[in-house]
Design a protein around this motif. Structure first.
Motif, PDB file in Angstrom:
ATOM      1  N   MET A 162       0.798  -1.224   0.000  1.00  0.00           N
ATOM      2  CA  MET A 162       0.000   0.000   0.000  1.00  0.00           C
ATOM      3  C   MET A 162       0.835   1.279   0.000  1.00  0.00           C
ATOM      4  O   MET A 162       0.304   2.366  -0.231  1.00  0.00           O
ATOM      5  CB  MET A 162      -0.918   0.012   1.222  1.00  0.00           C
ATOM      6  CG  MET A 162      -2.014  -1.032   1.212  1.00  0.00           C
ATOM      7  SD  MET A 162      -3.192  -0.846  -0.151  1.00  0.00           S
ATOM      8  CE  MET A 162      -3.929   0.745   0.245  1.00  0.00           C
ATOM      9  N   VAL A 174       0.561   3.884  -2.855  1.00  0.00           N
ATOM     10  CA  VAL A 174      -0.759   4.516  -2.827  1.00  0.00           C
ATOM     11  C   VAL A 174      -0.849   5.521  -1.686  1.00  0.00           C
ATOM     12  O   VAL A 174      -1.381   6.629  -1.856  1.00  0.00           O
ATOM     13  CB  VAL A 174      -1.874   3.455  -2.696  1.00  0.00           C
ATOM     14  CG1 VAL A 174      -3.209   4.108  -2.367  1.00  0.00           C
ATOM     15  CG2 VAL A 174      -2.004   2.664  -3.987  1.00  0.00           C
ATOM     16  N   ILE A 175      -0.318   5.160  -0.528  1.00  0.00           N
ATOM     17  CA  ILE A 175      -0.334   6.078   0.613  1.00  0.00           C
ATOM     18  C   ILE A 175       0.443   7.341   0.284  1.00  0.00           C
ATOM     19  O   ILE A 175      -0.004   8.463   0.577  1.00  0.00           O
ATOM     20  CB  ILE A 175       0.241   5.391   1.870  1.00  0.00           C
ATOM     21  CG1 ILE A 175      -0.685   4.255   2.317  1.00  0.00           C
ATOM     22  CG2 ILE A 175       0.427   6.395   2.997  1.00  0.00           C
ATOM     23  CD1 ILE A 175      -0.103   3.376   3.409  1.00  0.00           C
ATOM     24  N   SER A 216       0.880   8.601  -2.654  1.00  0.00           N
ATOM     25  CA  SER A 216       0.078   9.350  -3.623  1.00  0.00           C
ATOM     26  C   SER A 216      -1.085  10.063  -2.951  1.00  0.00           C
ATOM     27  O   SER A 216      -1.426  11.194  -3.319  1.00  0.00           O
ATOM     28  CB  SER A 216      -0.449   8.398  -4.705  1.00  0.00           C
ATOM     29  OG  SER A 216       0.619   7.756  -5.354  1.00  0.00           O
ATOM     30  N   LEU A 217      -1.684   9.412  -1.950  1.00  0.00           N
ATOM     31  CA  LEU A 217      -2.768  10.061  -1.203  1.00  0.00           C
ATOM     32  C   LEU A 217      -2.271  11.328  -0.509  1.00  0.00           C
ATOM     33  O   LEU A 217      -2.971  12.345  -0.475  1.00  0.00           O
ATOM     34  CB  LEU A 217      -3.333   9.099  -0.158  1.00  0.00           C
ATOM     35  CG  LEU A 217      -4.227   7.966  -0.670  1.00  0.00           C
ATOM     36  CD1 LEU A 217      -4.574   7.025   0.478  1.00  0.00           C
ATOM     37  CD2 LEU A 217      -5.492   8.502  -1.296  1.00  0.00           C
ATOM     38  N   LEU A 275      -8.909   8.231  -2.582  1.00  0.00           N
ATOM     39  CA  LEU A 275      -9.263   7.329  -1.480  1.00  0.00           C
ATOM     40  C   LEU A 275     -10.039   6.118  -1.985  1.00  0.00           C
ATOM     41  O   LEU A 275      -9.819   4.991  -1.519  1.00  0.00           O
ATOM     42  CB  LEU A 275     -10.083   8.084  -0.433  1.00  0.00           C
ATOM     43  CG  LEU A 275      -9.301   9.038   0.473  1.00  0.00           C
ATOM     44  CD1 LEU A 275     -10.269   9.923   1.269  1.00  0.00           C
ATOM     45  CD2 LEU A 275      -8.399   8.264   1.431  1.00  0.00           C
ATOM     46  N   ALA A 333      -7.658   3.832  -3.569  1.00  0.00           N
ATOM     47  CA  ALA A 333      -6.856   3.185  -2.534  1.00  0.00           C
ATOM     48  C   ALA A 333      -7.607   2.039  -1.870  1.00  0.00           C
ATOM     49  O   ALA A 333      -7.036   0.971  -1.616  1.00  0.00           O
ATOM     50  CB  ALA A 333      -6.431   4.213  -1.483  1.00  0.00           C
ATOM     51  N   TRP A 379      -7.695  -0.822  -4.308  1.00  0.00           N
ATOM     52  CA  TRP A 379      -6.396  -1.487  -4.367  1.00  0.00           C
ATOM     53  C   TRP A 379      -6.155  -2.325  -3.110  1.00  0.00           C
ATOM     54  O   TRP A 379      -5.582  -3.416  -3.180  1.00  0.00           O
ATOM     55  CB  TRP A 379      -5.293  -0.452  -4.527  1.00  0.00           C
ATOM     56  CG  TRP A 379      -3.908  -1.029  -4.483  1.00  0.00           C
ATOM     57  CD1 TRP A 379      -2.935  -0.773  -3.572  1.00  0.00           C
ATOM     58  CD2 TRP A 379      -3.342  -1.982  -5.401  1.00  0.00           C
ATOM     59  NE1 TRP A 379      -1.797  -1.489  -3.851  1.00  0.00           N
ATOM     60  CE2 TRP A 379      -2.023  -2.251  -4.970  1.00  0.00           C
ATOM     61  CE3 TRP A 379      -3.826  -2.643  -6.530  1.00  0.00           C
ATOM     62  CZ2 TRP A 379      -1.185  -3.135  -5.636  1.00  0.00           C
ATOM     63  CZ3 TRP A 379      -2.990  -3.532  -7.193  1.00  0.00           C
ATOM     64  CH2 TRP A 379      -1.689  -3.765  -6.746  1.00  0.00           C
ATOM     65  N   ASN A 380      -6.604  -1.843  -1.978  1.00  0.00           N
ATOM     66  CA  ASN A 380      -6.493  -2.609  -0.741  1.00  0.00           C
ATOM     67  C   ASN A 380      -7.214  -3.947  -0.876  1.00  0.00           C
ATOM     68  O   ASN A 380      -6.687  -4.994  -0.464  1.00  0.00           O
ATOM     69  CB  ASN A 380      -7.080  -1.808   0.418  1.00  0.00           C
ATOM     70  CG  ASN A 380      -7.012  -2.548   1.734  1.00  0.00           C
ATOM     71  OD1 ASN A 380      -5.941  -2.794   2.277  1.00  0.00           O
ATOM     72  ND2 ASN A 380      -8.165  -2.923   2.263  1.00  0.00           N
ATOM     73  N   VAL A 410      -2.937   6.695  -9.483  1.00  0.00           N
ATOM     74  CA  VAL A 410      -3.578   7.727  -8.663  1.00  0.00           C
ATOM     75  C   VAL A 410      -3.286   9.121  -9.196  1.00  0.00           C
ATOM     76  O   VAL A 410      -4.204   9.915  -9.436  1.00  0.00           O
ATOM     77  CB  VAL A 410      -3.126   7.612  -7.192  1.00  0.00           C
ATOM     78  CG1 VAL A 410      -3.654   8.794  -6.384  1.00  0.00           C
ATOM     79  CG2 VAL A 410      -3.627   6.307  -6.581  1.00  0.00           C
TER      80      VAL A 410
END
Length: 237
Positions: A14, A17-18, A20-21, A31, A34, A37-38, A127
Motif C-alpha cells: 500500500m 498509494v499512501i 500518492s494520497l 481514497l 486506494a 487497491w487494498n 492515482v
C-alpha cells in the motif's frame, strides 16, 4: 486463512498509494482507488494460496469473499472512471505472473517478487494520473518505490529464506550501494534514505551471524523502513 502471514506485507503493497494520497491531499477519488487497491491486495494473497494448493476448497472461501467485496467496490469505480481500464492489461500481466508463480510454488522467487513490486509501485501513477493528470510525477514516485522495494526484497531474503547465501548478500549490497548513488544524484533526501537502507542491509546480516534474527523482527524493521521511504519519497519527488 483470512490474513496475510507475511509481516509488513500490507504496508509494503500500500505504500505507493499512501504516498500518492498524501500528494493529492486525500482526494475522494484517490481514497476510492486506494480502498479498491487494498481489496485487490486481499484478493491477491488469498488467491495465491488457492493456486498454490491447486484449487483445494478450504482456500476458496476467503478468496471468493474478497473477490465479491472487491467487485462491489471496484465496479462502480470503473463505471464512473472508465479511463482506469487503460491499466487493466498491465495488471492482468502482474496478477497472472503472481498466480503462475504460486501454482508452481515459486511465489517467493525474484521474478514473482518483481511483479508484485511493479504492481504496487505503478499504483502511484494510477492515482496521480487520475487525480492531478500528473503522470510524470507518478512515474517518478513509482520508480522511487520500485528501487527501494526491490532492495527490501533482496535484503529480507538475506535475513530469512536465503540466509547465509553469499550470492544474495552480494546482490543486496550492490543494489543498495547503487541506490545510494542514484539517490544522491536525484536528491539529498533520497540519498540519506538510501544510506539508512544500506546501513541496515550491512549491519543486520552481520548481526544475524551471531544471533539469528526472528522474521517478525525483520518484518517490524521493514515496516519502519517503509514508513521512512514514504516520507522521503513524497518530500523529494
Amino acid at each position: 486463512m483470512w490474513l496475510s502471514d507475511q509481516p509488513g506485507a500490507w504496508l509494503f503493497a500500500m505504500s505507493p498509494v499512501i504516498a500518492s494520497l498524501i500528494v493529492v491531499r486525500f482526494d475522494v477519488l484517490a481514497l476510492w482507488i486506494a480502498v479498491a487497491w487494498n481489496m485487490c491486495y486481499f484478493v491477491q494473497f488469498t488467491a495465491a494460496r488457492w493456486f498454490k494448493s491447486h484449487g483445494r476448497s478450504r482456500y476458496a472461501k476467503p478468496m471468493v469473499v474478497y473477490e465479491v467485496i472487491a467487485l462491489l467496490i471496484g465496479f462502480p469505480l470503473l463505471m464512473m472512471h472508465p479511463e482506469l481500464l487503460w491499466w487493466a492489461p498491465a495488471y492482468i500481466v502482474f496478477a497472472t505472473t503472481s498466480f503462475i508463480a504460486s501454482s508452481l510454488r515459486k511465489e517467493r522467487s525474484l521474478w514473482s517478487n518483481a511483479a508484485q513490486v511493479a504492481a504496487a509501485s505503478c499504483m502511484a501513477v494510477v492515482v496521480l494520473a487520475s487525480i492531478n493528470n500528473d503522470a510524470a510525477r507518478g512515474w517518478n514516485i513509482a520508480a522511487g518505490f520500485a528501487l527501494v522495494q526491490f532492495g527490501c526484497v533482496l535484503y529480507v531474503k538475506t535475513m530469512i529464506r536465503e540466509y547465509g547465501k553469499a550470492s544474495y548478500l552480494t546482490a543486496s549490497l550492490v543494489w543498495h550501494i547503487a541506490l545510494v548513488i542514484i539517490g544522491f544524484a536525484v536528491s539529498p533526501v533520497l540519498g540519506a534514505l538510501a544510506c539508512a537502507l544500506l546501513a541496515r542491509a550491512v549491519t543486520f546480516p552481520l548481526a544475524a551471524r551471531k544471533h539469528r534474527i526472528k522474521p517478525s523482527i525483520v518484518g517490524a524493521g521493514e515496516t519502519v523502513a517503509t514508513i521512512l521511504a514514504i516520507g522521503c519519497i513524497v518530500a523529494a519527488l
